[in-house]
Design a protein around this motif. Structure first.
Motif, PDB file in Angstrom:
ATOM      1  N   ALA A   1       0.877  -1.035  -0.025  1.00 52.46           N
ATOM      2  CA  ALA A   1      -0.051   0.081  -0.209  1.00 52.46           C
ATOM      3  C   ALA A   1       0.987   1.369   0.154  1.00 52.46           C
ATOM      4  CB  ALA A   1      -0.749  -0.131   1.335  1.00 52.46           C
ATOM      5  N   TYR A   2       2.006   1.255   0.714  1.00 49.11           N
ATOM      6  CA  TYR A   2       2.714   2.503   0.795  1.00 49.11           C
ATOM      7  C   TYR A   2       3.630   2.593  -0.616  1.00 49.11           C
ATOM      8  CZ  TYR A   2       1.797   3.429   5.726  1.00 49.11           C
ATOM      9  OH  TYR A   2       1.168   3.975   6.812  1.00 49.11           O
ATOM     10  N   ARG A   3       3.792   1.672  -1.443  1.00 50.65           N
ATOM     11  CA  ARG A   3       4.352   1.958  -2.710  1.00 50.65           C
ATOM     12  C   ARG A   3       3.395   2.760  -3.396  1.00 50.65           C
ATOM     13  NH1 ARG A   3       6.473  -3.428  -1.881  1.00 50.65           N
ATOM     14  NH2 ARG A   3       4.445  -4.370  -2.756  1.00 50.65           N
ATOM     15  N   HIS A   4       2.074   2.999  -3.106  1.00 48.57           N
ATOM     16  CA  HIS A   4       1.233   3.627  -4.118  1.00 48.57           C
ATOM     17  C   HIS A   4       0.980   4.803  -3.478  1.00 48.57           C
ATOM     18  CE1 HIS A   4       0.281   0.774  -7.119  1.00 48.57           C
ATOM     19  NE2 HIS A   4       0.566  -0.118  -6.202  1.00 48.57           N
TER      20      HIS A   4
ATOM     21  N   ASP B   1       1.450   8.573   2.337  1.00 50.08           N
ATOM     22  CA  ASP B   1       1.205   8.630   3.492  1.00 50.08           C
ATOM     23  C   ASP B   1      -0.285   8.707   3.550  1.00 50.08           C
ATOM     24  OD1 ASP B   1       0.495  11.281   2.578  1.00 50.08           O
ATOM     25  OD2 ASP B   1       2.248  12.179   3.443  1.00 50.08           O
ATOM     26  N   ARG B   2      -1.041   8.932   4.649  1.00 48.98           N
ATOM     27  CA  ARG B   2      -2.367   8.927   4.860  1.00 48.98           C
ATOM     28  C   ARG B   2      -3.066  10.179   4.001  1.00 48.98           C
ATOM     29  NH1 ARG B   2      -6.390  10.935   7.803  1.00 48.98           N
ATOM     30  NH2 ARG B   2      -8.412   9.709   8.589  1.00 48.98           N
ATOM     31  N   GLU B   3      -2.479  11.162   4.172  1.00 49.89           N
ATOM     32  CA  GLU B   3      -2.820  12.348   3.617  1.00 49.89           C
ATOM     33  C   GLU B   3      -3.052  12.528   1.899  1.00 49.89           C
ATOM     34  OE1 GLU B   3      -4.240  15.354   5.004  1.00 49.89           O
ATOM     35  OE2 GLU B   3      -4.268  13.833   6.594  1.00 49.89           O
ATOM     36  N   GLU B   4      -2.221  11.677   1.243  1.00 49.48           N
ATOM     37  CA  GLU B   4      -1.916  11.385   0.141  1.00 49.48           C
ATOM     38  C   GLU B   4      -3.342  10.646  -0.399  1.00 49.48           C
ATOM     39  OE1 GLU B   4       0.589   9.916  -3.664  1.00 49.48           O
ATOM     40  OE2 GLU B   4       1.515  10.243  -1.953  1.00 49.48           O
ATOM     41  N   LEU B   5      -3.564   9.676   0.309  1.00 48.77           N
ATOM     42  CA  LEU B   5      -4.606   8.834   0.292  1.00 48.77           C
ATOM     43  C   LEU B   5      -5.985   9.611   0.385  1.00 48.77           C
ATOM     44  CD1 LEU B   5      -6.085   6.021  -0.413  1.00 48.77           C
ATOM     45  CD2 LEU B   5      -5.729   5.593   2.126  1.00 48.77           C
TER      46      LEU B   5
ATOM     47  N   GLY C   1      -6.313  12.547  -0.109  1.00 47.73           N
ATOM     48  CA  GLY C   1      -6.763  13.624  -0.899  1.00 47.73           C
ATOM     49  C   GLY C   1      -7.241  13.061  -2.241  1.00 47.73           C
ATOM     50  N   GLU C   2      -7.013  11.609  -2.520  1.00 44.71           N
ATOM     51  CA  GLU C   2      -7.913  10.901  -3.424  1.00 44.71           C
ATOM     52  C   GLU C   2      -9.083  10.722  -3.230  1.00 44.71           C
ATOM     53  OE1 GLU C   2      -6.672   8.981  -6.283  1.00 44.71           O
ATOM     54  OE2 GLU C   2      -4.942   9.884  -6.699  1.00 44.71           O
ATOM     55  N   ILE C   3      -9.480  10.172  -1.746  1.00 47.22           N
ATOM     56  CA  ILE C   3     -10.764   9.941  -1.438  1.00 47.22           C
ATOM     57  C   ILE C   3     -11.594  11.115  -1.440  1.00 47.22           C
ATOM     58  CG2 ILE C   3     -12.218   9.038   0.422  1.00 47.22           C
ATOM     59  CD1 ILE C   3      -9.642   7.415   1.309  1.00 47.22           C
ATOM     60  N   ALA C   4     -11.092  12.284  -1.252  1.00 52.42           N
ATOM     61  CA  ALA C   4     -11.824  13.789  -1.388  1.00 52.42           C
ATOM     62  C   ALA C   4     -12.156  13.762  -2.884  1.00 52.42           C
ATOM     63  CB  ALA C   4     -10.814  14.753  -0.730  1.00 52.42           C
ATOM     64  N   GLY C   5     -11.251  13.602  -3.730  1.00 52.60           N
ATOM     65  CA  GLY C   5     -11.549  13.545  -5.255  1.00 52.60           C
ATOM     66  C   GLY C   5     -12.730  12.870  -5.566  1.00 52.60           C
ATOM     67  N   ALA C   6     -12.856  11.427  -4.865  1.00 51.78           N
ATOM     68  CA  ALA C   6     -13.675  10.656  -5.301  1.00 51.78           C
ATOM     69  C   ALA C   6     -15.082  10.969  -4.658  1.00 51.78           C
ATOM     70  CB  ALA C   6     -13.373   9.272  -4.590  1.00 51.78           C
TER      71      ALA C   6
ATOM     72  N   PRO D   1      -4.822  18.199   0.499  1.00 49.65           N
ATOM     73  CA  PRO D   1      -4.216  18.620  -0.882  1.00 49.65           C
ATOM     74  C   PRO D   1      -4.342  17.511  -1.975  1.00 49.65           C
ATOM     75  CG  PRO D   1      -2.474  17.839   0.711  1.00 49.65           C
ATOM     76  CD  PRO D   1      -3.672  17.880   1.370  1.00 49.65           C
ATOM     77  N   SER D   2      -4.488  17.980  -3.023  1.00 48.59           N
ATOM     78  CA  SER D   2      -4.212  16.921  -4.302  1.00 48.59           C
ATOM     79  C   SER D   2      -2.897  16.240  -4.357  1.00 48.59           C
ATOM     80  CB  SER D   2      -4.502  17.336  -5.642  1.00 48.59           C
ATOM     81  OG  SER D   2      -3.828  18.714  -5.900  1.00 48.59           O
ATOM     82  N   LEU D   3      -2.438  15.530  -5.464  1.00 47.96           N
ATOM     83  CA  LEU D   3      -1.167  14.697  -5.450  1.00 47.96           C
ATOM     84  C   LEU D   3      -0.115  15.813  -5.932  1.00 47.96           C
ATOM     85  CD1 LEU D   3      -2.254  11.715  -7.163  1.00 47.96           C
ATOM     86  CD2 LEU D   3      -1.834  11.897  -4.890  1.00 47.96           C
ATOM     87  N   ASP D   4      -0.760  17.024  -6.641  1.00 47.84           N
ATOM     88  CA  ASP D   4       0.530  18.109  -6.937  1.00 47.84           C
ATOM     89  C   ASP D   4       0.661  18.968  -5.917  1.00 47.84           C
ATOM     90  OD1 ASP D   4      -1.758  19.367  -7.288  1.00 47.84           O
ATOM     91  OD2 ASP D   4      -1.276  19.656  -9.455  1.00 47.84           O
ATOM     92  N   GLY D   5       0.067  19.023  -4.847  1.00 49.75           N
ATOM     93  CA  GLY D   5      -0.143  19.936  -3.581  1.00 49.75           C
ATOM     94  C   GLY D   5      -0.991  20.955  -3.828  1.00 49.75           C
ATOM     95  N   THR D   6      -1.888  21.208  -4.774  1.00 51.87           N
ATOM     96  CA  THR D   6      -2.728  22.185  -5.014  1.00 51.87           C
ATOM     97  C   THR D   6      -4.030  21.603  -4.232  1.00 51.87           C
ATOM     98  OG1 THR D   6      -3.818  21.103  -7.027  1.00 51.87           O
ATOM     99  CG2 THR D   6      -1.911  22.691  -7.209  1.00 51.87           C
ATOM    100  N   PRO D   7      -4.766  22.673  -3.902  1.00 55.90           N
ATOM    101  CA  PRO D   7      -6.241  22.369  -3.244  1.00 55.90           C
ATOM    102  C   PRO D   7      -7.031  21.321  -3.992  1.00 55.90           C
ATOM    103  CG  PRO D   7      -5.869  24.734  -3.232  1.00 55.90           C
ATOM    104  CD  PRO D   7      -4.922  24.082  -4.312  1.00 55.90           C
ATOM    105  N   THR D   8      -7.868  20.472  -3.405  1.00 57.65           N
ATOM    106  CA  THR D   8      -8.475  19.400  -4.046  1.00 57.65           C
ATOM    107  C   THR D   8      -9.624  20.029  -5.096  1.00 57.65           C
ATOM    108  OG1 THR D   8      -8.382  18.275  -2.035  1.00 57.65           O
ATOM    109  CG2 THR D   8     -10.109  17.376  -3.508  1.00 57.65           C
TER     110      THR D   8
END
Length: 218
Positions: free
Chosen positions: A47-50, A53-57, A59-64, A119-126
């Motif tokens: 999981a950590y290869r993808h 950290d939790r914040e990055e995940l 951000g993806e859930i927020a996008g969903a 943050p999104s993956l590139d550091g910008t707001p979701t």
């Protein structure tokens, strides 16, 4: 569950899907990479290869969550069958507002995550409000489109159009939060729906007053 199905780039999506499910079940605090790894049947190292950290995940859930809210908005907008241009624009805005509040109440955890400061993956707001407004794709873009329609058909004055989306968004989002975790959270469904209708009617009256063309819809 076997890890084989994730050997070809599917693990990231599976972890996000599991994260969305966890948020729906337990809220934002229910999301942990180790737990999600177990849920999908892989090691936490995989999981950590993808996700770093939790914040990055998150951000993806927020996008969903934002995408799901946008889909609810599209469904509500598409259901408006009115053909009169003015009435159609007004009914579509109301439908969008109803869908926003309904989503917030039905998807409490996902709604909270979607609007959290992740943050999104590139550091910008979701939520990139300018980009999605131009594309008409997400909830903010849908709101911008509805108000543009109102202006085009003469219900909303051009002089009052700038910034109207923020007034409408603040009213509906604020009401959603009052119903979720504020003093209105214990209202019975019927009473809550009546409050929603009054807020939407008030917005409609205010927008129509800018051109003096307001008349009750019913």
């Amino acid at each position: 569950m076997s890890t084989a199905r994730y050997h070809h780039g599917n693990l990231r999506a599976a972890l996000v899907e599991a994260g969305v499910a966890a948020v729906r079940e337990s809220g934002p605090d229910g999301v942990a990479l180790r737990d999600l790894a177990r849920r999908v049947g892989v090691s936490h190292n995989a999981a950590y290869r993808h996700f770093a950290d939790r914040e990055e995940l998150m951000g993806e859930i927020a996008g969903a969550g934002m995408a799901a809210l946008g889909e609810e908005g599209r469904r509500r907008l598409d259901a408006v069958g009115e053909t009169d241009p003015v009435r159609r624009s007004r009914l579509r805005l109301r439908a969008l507002g109803r869908g926003y509040v309904a989503f917030a109440r039905a998807e409490r955890g996902l709604f909270r995550v979607a609007f959290a400061d992740h943050p999104s993956l590139d550091g910008t707001p979701t939520m990139d409000v300018e980009a999605e407004a131009a594309a008409w794709e997400g909830p903010f873009g849908q709101l911008v489109g509805c108000l543009d329609e109102m202006e085009a058909v003469g219900f909303l004055a051009s002089s009052a159009r700038p910034g109207a989306e923020y007034t409408c968004w603040a009213a509906v989002h604020g009401l959603s939060m009052l119903l979720l975790e504020g003093p209105l959270q214990k209202l019975p469904d019927e009473a809550a729906e009546a409050v929603v209708e009054e807020v939407l009617a008030s917005l409609d009256r205010g927008l129509g007053a800018t051109t003096g063309t307001y008349a009750p819809l019913d």
